[in-house]
Design an enzyme around this catalytic site. Structure first.
Site, PDB file in Angstrom:
ATOM      1  N   HIS A  18       0.971  -1.124  -0.029  1.00 60.09           N
ATOM      2  CA  HIS A  18      -0.052   0.070   0.146  1.00 60.09           C
ATOM      3  C   HIS A  18       0.909   1.188   0.035  1.00 60.09           C
ATOM      4  O   HIS A  18       0.604   2.281  -0.806  1.00 60.09           O
ATOM      5  CB  HIS A  18      -1.010   0.114   1.439  1.00 60.09           C
ATOM      6  CG  HIS A  18      -1.638  -1.118   1.432  1.00 60.09           C
ATOM      7  ND1 HIS A  18      -2.040  -1.897   2.468  1.00 60.09           N
ATOM      8  CD2 HIS A  18      -2.939  -1.528   0.585  1.00 60.09           C
ATOM      9  CE1 HIS A  18      -2.928  -2.751   2.511  1.00 60.09           C
ATOM     10  NE2 HIS A  18      -3.626  -2.773   1.192  1.00 60.09           N
ATOM     11  N   LYS A  42     -17.630  -7.324   6.818  1.00 59.42           N
ATOM     12  CA  LYS A  42     -16.354  -7.845   6.856  1.00 59.42           C
ATOM     13  C   LYS A  42     -15.575  -7.401   8.182  1.00 59.42           C
ATOM     14  O   LYS A  42     -15.519  -6.413   8.574  1.00 59.42           O
ATOM     15  CB  LYS A  42     -15.528  -6.924   5.660  1.00 59.42           C
ATOM     16  CG  LYS A  42     -14.326  -7.668   5.011  1.00 59.42           C
ATOM     17  CD  LYS A  42     -14.143  -6.994   3.838  1.00 59.42           C
ATOM     18  CE  LYS A  42     -12.475  -7.141   3.552  1.00 59.42           C
ATOM     19  NZ  LYS A  42     -11.975  -6.242   2.592  1.00 59.42           N
ATOM     20  N   ARG A  91      -1.809  -6.454  -8.683  1.00 63.60           N
ATOM     21  CA  ARG A  91      -0.513  -7.462  -8.407  1.00 63.60           C
ATOM     22  C   ARG A  91      -0.690  -8.408  -9.441  1.00 63.60           C
ATOM     23  O   ARG A  91       0.403  -8.960  -9.934  1.00 63.60           O
ATOM     24  CB  ARG A  91      -0.704  -7.925  -6.813  1.00 63.60           C
ATOM     25  CG  ARG A  91      -0.613  -7.008  -5.587  1.00 63.60           C
ATOM     26  CD  ARG A  91      -0.952  -7.538  -4.436  1.00 63.60           C
ATOM     27  NE  ARG A  91      -2.476  -7.375  -4.506  1.00 63.60           N
ATOM     28  CZ  ARG A  91      -3.332  -7.403  -3.321  1.00 63.60           C
ATOM     29  NH1 ARG A  91      -2.486  -7.749  -2.186  1.00 63.60           N
ATOM     30  NH2 ARG A  91      -4.311  -7.318  -3.465  1.00 63.60           N
ATOM     31  N   SER A 129      -2.302  -7.955   3.128  1.00 58.05           N
ATOM     32  CA  SER A 129      -2.722  -7.742   4.324  1.00 58.05           C
ATOM     33  C   SER A 129      -2.868  -8.985   4.744  1.00 58.05           C
ATOM     34  O   SER A 129      -2.785  -9.490   6.050  1.00 58.05           O
ATOM     35  CB  SER A 129      -4.079  -6.849   4.429  1.00 58.05           C
ATOM     36  OG  SER A 129      -3.703  -5.481   4.000  1.00 58.05           O
TER      37      SER A 129
END
Ligand code: ADP
Length: 155
Positions: A18, A42, A91, A129
């Site tokens: 990030h 979430k 990514r 993460s």
């Protein structure tokens, strides 16, 4: 008009991936709003207060960065902030497929907002993460994967 970008995410926790996207995007925009999304569906690993605090420790001194929490649609938040751009990192091809769907839907809802993608730096292309959380859960060392300023705090 000021070029304002929103970088939305859960930052649970912020990683070097990030951080790298934000630092590389800084020369492109007048302001970047790191937008910590509160998603009631979430469940996060770290409390919101910690995630906000860590973002502040990493970017607090950066004049062009603001850190704001939000809930609801990202495009609505962009409108409230007068932001014309959503910043996202890519990514893998899986990221691309996921982001493409969201980007197209956001475009359909708010045609005036552009999503801008930055390719991940190769050294962070496998970093997420969730990997950091897995390492922490198992007592491992994440100092290589999270911003230097927070690596001591997070253990
Ligand atoms: P979300 O809950 O929206 O997936 P994240 O906090 O996981 O939020 O990620 C926010 C943004 O940062 C996304 O665009 C994601 O693709 C990007 N990102 C996450 N990790 C990396 C990384 N290692 N390299 C580049 N971009 C990344």
């Amino acid at each position: 008009m000021k070029k304002i970008a929103v970088f939305p995410g859960s930052f649970d926790p912020i990683t070097r991936g990030h951080e790298s996207i934000i630092r590389r995007a800084l020369p492109v925009f007048d302001e970047i709003i790191i937008a910590l999304g509160e998603n009631p569906e979430k469940k996060s690993y770290f409390p919101l207060a910690n995630r906000l605090k860590w973002l502040g420790m990493v970017f607090g001194d950066e004049a062009k960065v603001r850190i704001v929490k939000y809930s609801g649609l990202t495009v609505d938040f962009c409108m409230r902030m007068n932001a014309g751009y959503i910043l996202r990192g890519l990514r893998t091809s899986a990221d691309f497929e996921f982001e493409r769907t969201i980007g197209l839907m956001n475009k359909a809802i708010s045609p005036g907002i552009e999503t801008v993608f930055f390719l991940s730096a190769p050294e962070y292309a496998a970093l997420s993460s969730s990997v950091v959380r897995d390492i922490l859960r198992n007592g491992g060392d994440v100092s290589k994967f999270v911003p230097e300023k927070i690596s001591e705090k997070i253990h």
